[in-house]
Each structure stands twice: as C-alpha cells, then as structure tokens.
Write a protein that holds these residues in place. Sequence first.
Motif, PDB file in Angstrom:
ATOM      1  N   SER A 163       0.283  -3.937  -8.287  1.00 38.85           N
ATOM      2  CA  SER A 163       0.359  -3.677  -9.728  1.00 38.85           C
ATOM      3  C   SER A 163       1.534  -2.794 -10.112  1.00 38.85           C
ATOM      4  CB  SER A 163      -0.951  -3.045 -10.211  1.00 38.85           C
ATOM      5  OG  SER A 163      -2.039  -3.910  -9.982  1.00 38.85           O
ATOM      6  N   GLY A 181       0.252  -0.170  -5.181  1.00 39.17           N
ATOM      7  CA  GLY A 181      -0.216  -1.530  -4.945  1.00 39.17           C
ATOM      8  C   GLY A 181       0.709  -2.562  -5.556  1.00 39.17           C
ATOM      9  N   ILE A 185      -3.549   1.770  -7.199  1.00 40.72           N
ATOM     10  CA  ILE A 185      -2.861   0.478  -7.257  1.00 40.72           C
ATOM     11  C   ILE A 185      -1.718   0.494  -8.258  1.00 40.72           C
ATOM     12  CG2 ILE A 185      -4.953  -0.727  -6.524  1.00 40.72           C
ATOM     13  CD1 ILE A 185      -5.139  -1.912  -9.360  1.00 40.72           C
ATOM     14  N   GLY A 194      -8.853  -3.590  -8.579  1.00 39.66           N
ATOM     15  CA  GLY A 194      -8.286  -2.687  -7.589  1.00 39.66           C
ATOM     16  C   GLY A 194      -9.362  -2.011  -6.772  1.00 39.66           C
ATOM     17  N   ASP A 227       0.825  -1.210   0.000  1.00 40.96           N
ATOM     18  CA  ASP A 227       0.000   0.000   0.000  1.00 40.96           C
ATOM     19  C   ASP A 227       0.859   1.260   0.000  1.00 40.96           C
ATOM     20  OD1 ASP A 227       1.030  -0.129   2.543  1.00 40.96           O
ATOM     21  OD2 ASP A 227      -0.887   0.039   3.582  1.00 40.96           O
ATOM     22  N   ASP A 241      -6.248  -6.150  -5.628  1.00 38.69           N
ATOM     23  CA  ASP A 241      -5.111  -5.309  -5.262  1.00 38.69           C
ATOM     24  C   ASP A 241      -5.624  -4.215  -4.328  1.00 38.69           C
ATOM     25  OD1 ASP A 241      -2.688  -4.058  -5.120  1.00 38.69           O
ATOM     26  OD2 ASP A 241      -2.388  -3.861  -7.280  1.00 38.69           O
ATOM     27  N   SER A 242      -5.318  -4.367  -3.041  1.00 37.02           N
ATOM     28  CA  SER A 242      -5.877  -3.506  -2.003  1.00 37.02           C
ATOM     29  C   SER A 242      -4.845  -2.498  -1.530  1.00 37.02           C
ATOM     30  CB  SER A 242      -6.324  -4.381  -0.817  1.00 37.02           C
ATOM     31  OG  SER A 242      -6.693  -3.609   0.293  1.00 37.02           O
ATOM     32  N   THR A 243      -5.155  -1.223  -1.678  1.00 43.50           N
ATOM     33  CA  THR A 243      -4.253  -0.174  -1.191  1.00 43.50           C
ATOM     34  C   THR A 243      -4.901   0.687  -0.116  1.00 43.50           C
ATOM     35  OG1 THR A 243      -4.928   1.266  -3.035  1.00 43.50           O
ATOM     36  CG2 THR A 243      -2.916  -0.031  -3.329  1.00 43.50           C
TER      37      THR A 243
END
Length: 328
Positions: free
Chosen positions: A257, A255, A251, A245, A226, A296-298
């Motif tokens: 990515s 993230g 992301i 995302g 993150d 994809d968690s930020t």
Amino acid sequence: MKKTLLFNRSSFEKQLDMNDYIEAVSYAHQLHAEGNIIETNLIHADAPNGEYHIKSGGIIGEKSYYGLKANGGFFNNQNRYNLPNILGIIYLSDAENAYPLAIFESSLISKMRTAAATAVAARYLQPKDPIHLGIIGYGNQAEAQIEALLCVCDVKSIKISGRNQQKLIEFAKKIKDELFIPVNTSSLENTCKNSNIIITCTPSTKPFVNHEWIQPGTFIGAIGADSPGKNELDPKIIQNSKIIGDIKNQIIKVGESQHAIKNNLILPKDIYGELGELITGKIKGRTNDKEIFVYDSTGTAIQDIACAAFIYKKLKNEPNIAGIDFFG
C-alpha cells in the motif's frame, strides 16, 4: 528454579503443524481487533549487506505475553557463508511481571506464521471454486504458502513463476512430488491471468505484476513487501482492489500500500480493513464474485508472540528443552 527456556528449531519443528500456526495467528488478530494487545512497533535498519527488522508487541488474554523478534535479512548468506538468508530470535516474556520465559530460533516461526496469516485471510476472501493457485517465488515462503492455503482452500491446480528458471523447475518438481494436483511452471503473465488466488513472495523492489493481468474475483496475497521500497504489485492493483492489511499503520508505511499512497492513487483511509476485523465480523469478507481483494502482509510481532506462546505452553515441561537462570 525458574528458567528461561531455549528453543532451537529442532525442538519444536515437528511438534506443530500448519493448522496450529493458523489457530495461533487467528487468535492474535482476534485479540488485536478487540483491543487486547500491547502496543506493536516496528524498527527497520539497513546494513551494508542486508537489513534488520525488530518487531515488538504483546497479547492480552487468559495469559498475557510480550516480546520481540529481531531478524536479519541477508540475502547473500547462503552463497557466501552457507547460512540461512534470514536469521534471528524471538524473545517471549510473561506480561504480568516481565519474566523472560523463552528464546526461540525465529526463522521457522516467521515462515509458518506468515503463511498462516495468508490462510486466515483466504478463509474469508477466497473466490468461489474452482481454485487455481498462482505462486510467484520459489523459496521457503512459497512452499509454506502452498501448505497453508491447502489447509483452507480446495486447490485444483498450481502454477509457479519466477526469474531463475533452474530454481523454478527444481521447486515445481519438489511441490509436484508432494501433491496429488497438477503443478506446472509458467510465465508471470500466464500465471496471473489464469489464477484466481495469486501469492507474491519475493524480495523484489520493482513491481512485476501488471494490473491488466488480474481477473475479477481474484484474491492476492502480497507477501514480499515488508520494508520501505519493496514492491511486487503494480500500484494500480491496490487502487482497484479492496485492501485488507495485517496491521494498517504498517502496511501504509512498508507494505504494498505504501506505493499506491506515494503515487496518490489511494489515501490511508481507503484501506478496507484489517485481518482481525474480518475474524470478528467488524467488516464483511467477500460479498460477490467480482471483488478483487489484496491481503497486504507485512508481519507483526503479535503473530510471532502468539505462535511462540503456543509453542511455550505446549512444550515447556518437555525434559529435553534447555534452560538458563539469568538471575541466579
């Protein structure tokens, strides 16, 4: 007299459950997909012993709110000062007139909304039963992720992996004592090869999940990355998966990515979509048993603000909530 309410952790910790956070987070991302938000921003700053994140944004609904979260991540805090490794506050204001409605302790909301967002993604992207859950990490977020996924998935078994064997064993015992499903510790490779939902929630800056370990049909919740440089997944996993995302423009910068883009394995346009687009049906979720998905968690302020607003509306009239008149 109008006051700004002050919510310490104990004032709301027992008043909401994970399903409340899932509801609030889903609502936030629905509004995001519909264009009903106030612009989100993210500031990252490195400090000598840690890092700061400041996330801002707002939601526009029947009642509109704007706010920010300022968090410090200082991962030696527990050992050095007997303080939480993550400390901060959330500021919530009325977006009609900017009145400061409330200030909240942030780490509990951060923990719960992060896990809730994974659960929202899993609703649409989880593989077919039976679900075998693999958790890489053993901190507070790992525990929250398990709690959230059990709200939306019929989990048959849990494997847990991590570097510190003692902490791993202690965490696995704690989870095993709380649940009525098999919980075991395992190697990274074995956990990944034998899980069809994999959650990575560590502060790692080097990838530790090999793309060859990921089986067809797997859903991966990539939680740890993150900020610039953080990395848990082999970038080839991103290249060979459909990426959802929380916020696309985040992301690609902070993230998982970010690494696939830097290595020229994908372009930003290759990101499949955002969480809100799943919720509103703008994009399809899982369409076959072989697709590999990465959430994809930020983290985003709209999650924090939606959860803070949920708490504020539920508890604002409670007599034990302290307040202050900043303008008196």
